[in-house]
Design a protein around this motif. Structure first.
Motif, PDB file in Angstrom:
ATOM      1  N   CYS A 274       0.837  -1.191   0.000  1.00 47.06           N
ATOM      2  CA  CYS A 274       0.000   0.000   0.000  1.00 47.06           C
ATOM      3  C   CYS A 274       0.872   1.240   0.000  1.00 47.06           C
ATOM      4  N   GLU A 275       0.278   2.343  -0.386  1.00 45.10           N
ATOM      5  CA  GLU A 275       1.030   3.592  -0.361  1.00 45.10           C
ATOM      6  C   GLU A 275       0.065   4.742  -0.138  1.00 45.10           C
ATOM      7  N   GLY A 276       0.631   5.876   0.204  1.00 39.95           N
ATOM      8  CA  GLY A 276      -0.190   7.050   0.462  1.00 39.95           C
ATOM      9  C   GLY A 276       0.540   7.953   1.450  1.00 39.95           C
ATOM     10  N   THR A 277      -0.223   8.805   2.118  1.00 40.77           N
ATOM     11  CA  THR A 277       0.425   9.628   3.128  1.00 40.77           C
ATOM     12  C   THR A 277       0.868   8.733   4.280  1.00 40.77           C
ATOM     13  N   VAL A 278       1.787   9.254   5.090  1.00 36.78           N
ATOM     14  CA  VAL A 278       2.383   8.426   6.135  1.00 36.78           C
ATOM     15  C   VAL A 278       1.316   7.832   7.047  1.00 36.78           C
ATOM     16  N   GLU A 279       0.454   8.689   7.551  1.00 42.83           N
ATOM     17  CA  GLU A 279      -0.534   8.191   8.505  1.00 42.83           C
ATOM     18  C   GLU A 279      -1.496   7.206   7.863  1.00 42.83           C
ATOM     19  N   SER A 280      -1.881   7.511   6.628  1.00 41.96           N
ATOM     20  CA  SER A 280      -2.837   6.612   5.986  1.00 41.96           C
ATOM     21  C   SER A 280      -2.247   5.220   5.813  1.00 41.96           C
ATOM     22  N   VAL A 281      -0.965   5.153   5.499  1.00 47.29           N
ATOM     23  CA  VAL A 281      -0.346   3.833   5.336  1.00 47.29           C
ATOM     24  C   VAL A 281      -0.218   3.130   6.679  1.00 47.29           C
ATOM     25  N   LEU A 282       0.216   3.878   7.685  1.00 44.27           N
ATOM     26  CA  LEU A 282       0.437   3.242   8.985  1.00 44.27           C
ATOM     27  C   LEU A 282      -0.880   2.825   9.644  1.00 44.27           C
ATOM     28  N   ASN A 283      -1.990   3.402   9.174  1.00 47.97           N
ATOM     29  CA  ASN A 283      -3.279   3.027   9.752  1.00 47.97           C
ATOM     30  C   ASN A 283      -4.005   1.949   8.965  1.00 47.97           C
ATOM     31  N   ARG A 284      -3.327   1.412   7.956  1.00 48.14           N
ATOM     32  CA  ARG A 284      -3.999   0.391   7.143  1.00 48.14           C
ATOM     33  C   ARG A 284      -3.992  -0.949   7.873  1.00 48.14           C
TER      34      ARG A 284
END
Ligand SMILES: Nc1ncnc2c1ncn2[C@@H]1O[C@H](COP(=O)(O)OP(=O)(O)OP(=O)(O)O)[C@@H](O)[C@H]1O
Ligand SMILES: [Mg+2]
Lengths: 256, 283
Positions: free
Chosen positions: A233-243
């Motif tokens: 997955c990829e995206g902004t830092v928080e969005s990735v870490l919250n996946r």
């Protein structure tokens, strides 16, 4: 979303050795003047992907790269592309600082003065500006002729950064640049990364989530599925870490 | 029991080392004692007179130095090329080991065979006659394996991270060769050359048919028919004639000078060798 163009774009990038595929089908876009983080478990293929971005993979016999990487929209694998010129534009910082057995100033100019002929005065200016940019100038300006190996490891890493900066790269690839450093040197490098991104694009492999949060703009997670490294997955830092829906990410984040 | 074995092993090793040192010491002692009286300033600066019974060894020393310098200059570029070939261009382990085996084979060739080879090819076929260059080239072949292997070892000891870092800066392969590989390995070239030359300095067989005569030569000014005098050949000839006491002291004197030359070459190789070890430990 950011409207700036992608300076680097990979499409279906795969790297394999004769016996197996190491990473498969990595497609990411990296925006100019951003810090793009790459995280993932050990052995997933982060370094491999990073090295494909400036064709360091060419140097390993048996390594085969398929798919494409485009820099400013032009394939870096296109016939006629000068891989050496590419590496000057897409510089690299390694996990362990590699200083050559030479003086500090010779290290800074190691690449730059061989890539183009520079007069003595231009060399001195370039060395100073590169060391300034790497926040090392004030610490070494009185001993430029001293052996670089005498510097502390943290200083050596900034020296390596200065050396890469002296070749005027647009992109700097960093492979866990602080994992060999103490907390203070790590802090110094992180502060530097944040400053550098105003003029450079940075791709940063890190195992340190705090670091990813601290300096990263975008993040990509590379994990292993079916024995092959893939972009999960990829995206902004928080969005990735919250996946937490991606099992590998969930496991990686909670085990830190 | 283990301790006992350790002690015995150490004792044997110590005894062997002592024996080797004693042999070396005895050799040096005999040569210094017999040759010492012949040594004087004039011995180095005068030329031979009375078929070696009088005068000095000036041109012999110069001749030997010319041969050694030629051997160094001729072997260095070839050794560099071969060692780089192994490190940079030969990709397969087989081709590398073929190269290495070839070098060891050359190293095993008796020096008299080199002498004959030089005689047939350079002296006769090329028509050089006895020539300093023929001798220097043959000595270059004699020392080539030593020089090349020393350089290869040094190249192999250069960590790949330096090559990688230089490539990461955008340096081309030839720039990496100059700026990293050769820059960090020239000590191996020097060490290997000095050790090879220390060996070659005393050899008679490679030069006796190709380069050196006993008397009547000075500074060579051409290639063809330009022999030199030399120390080992001088000793070789005098040794066959040493019943004359006058000749005897000159003989031992020459041997002492040759020994001194060889020891200095080996000693000169020491600092770079020590430094190599140091770097290997700290790098
Ligand atoms: N030249 C090679 N030949 C064979 N396998 C390789 C080669 N280079 C890397 N690999 C393998 O590819 C996989 C990915 O390696 P890579 O170094 O990219 O992982 P990484 O994500 O950077 O791991 P780490 O976090 O430990 O640095 C590993 O399983 C590694 O063993
Ligand atoms: Mg890695």
């Amino acid at each position: 979303m950011d409207k700036r163009p992608n300076i680097l774009q990979t499409s279906q990038l795969s790297v394999s050795v004769p016996s197996r595929t190491l990473v498969r089908d990595v497609t990411v876009g990296i925006t100019e003047n951003q810090v793009f983080g790459l995280i993932g478990p050990s052995g997933a293929g982060k370094s491999t992907v990073l090295r494909a971005l400036n064709r360091m993979t060419d140097l390993v016999p048996g390594l085969k790269v398929t798919g494409d990487v485009q820099l400013h929209g032009r394939s870096i694998f296109a016939p006629g592309t000068d891989a050496n010129a590419l590496r000057a534009k897409v510089g690299m910082l390694f996990q362990q600082p590699v200083v050559f057995p030479a003086s500090i100033v010779d290290n800074v100019l190691f690449g730059a003065r061989r890539l183009q002929s520079l007069s003595k005065s231009v060399q001195a200016e370039l060395a100073e500006s590169a060391l300034q940019e790497a926040a090392l100038w004030s610490e070494v300006k009185d001993r430029l002729k001293a052996p670089a190996a005498k510097l502390s490891v943290g200083q050596q890493q900034r020296l390596c950064l200065a050396r890469a900066l002296a070749t005027k790269p647009e992109v700097i690839l960093m492979d866990e640049p602080t994992s060999a450093l103490d907390p203070r040197s790590t802090e110094a490098i992180e502060a530097l990364i944040k400053r550098l991104k105003s003029r450079h694009t940075i791709v940063l492999v890190t195992h340190n989530l705090r670091q990813a949060r601290n300096v990263g703009d975008q993040l990509a997670f590379i994990g292993v599925r079916d024995g092959v490294g893939q972009l999960l997955c990829e995206g902004t830092v928080e969005s990735v870490l919250n996946r937490t829906d991606v099992a590998e990410v969930d496991e990686y984040v909670c085990c830190q | 029991m283990r301790k006992f074995l350790d002690a015995v092993t150490a004792l044997i090793a110590f005894a062997c080392a002592l024996l080797a040192l004693a042999l070396l010491g005895g050799l040096v002692y005999v040569i210094v004692q017999k040759g010492g009286p012949a040594i004087s300033w004039g011995f180095f600066t005068e030329q031979i007179r009375l078929v070696g019974a009088a005068g000095g060894i000036f041109w012999n020393l110069i001749g030997t130095l010319i041969l050694l310098l030629t051997a160094f200059l001729a072997s260095a570029p070839i050794a560099i090329a071969l060692a780089l070939m192994e490190r940079v261009w030969l990709k397969s382990e087989t081709s590398r080991s073929i190269l290495r085996t070839g070098l060891y084979a050359i190293n095993g060739v008796p020096s008299i065979v080199f002498g004959i080879f030089g005689f047939i090819v350079l002296v006769q076929w090329c028509g050089w006659g006895k020539s300093w260059l023929a001798g220097g080239l043959i000595l270059a072949m004699v020392i080539l394996p030593t020089v090349t292997v020393a350089l290869m070892e040094r190249l192999k000891a250069i960590p790949a991270k330096y090559v990688e870092a230089a490539a990461g800066l955008g340096l081309s392969r030839s720039q990496i060769i100059w700026a990293v590989l050769l820059r960090q390995s020239w000590g191996g070239l020097i060490t290997g050359s000095l050790l090879g030359l220390a060996r070659a300095a005393g050899e008679v067989a490679p030069i006796m048919f190709t380069a050196t005569i006993f008397a009547g030569a000075a500074m060579p000014h051409a290639i063809k028919e330009s022999p030199v005098l030399s120390l080992p050949y001088h000793i070789f000839i005098l040794a066959q004639d040493s019943f004359d006491p006058g000749v005897g002291s000159k003989l031992w004197g020459s041997a002492l000078v040759l020994l001194g030359l060889v020891f200095s070459l080996s000693l000169a190789a020491l600092p770079t060798r020590l430094r190599i070890h140091e770097e290997a430990h700290h790098g």
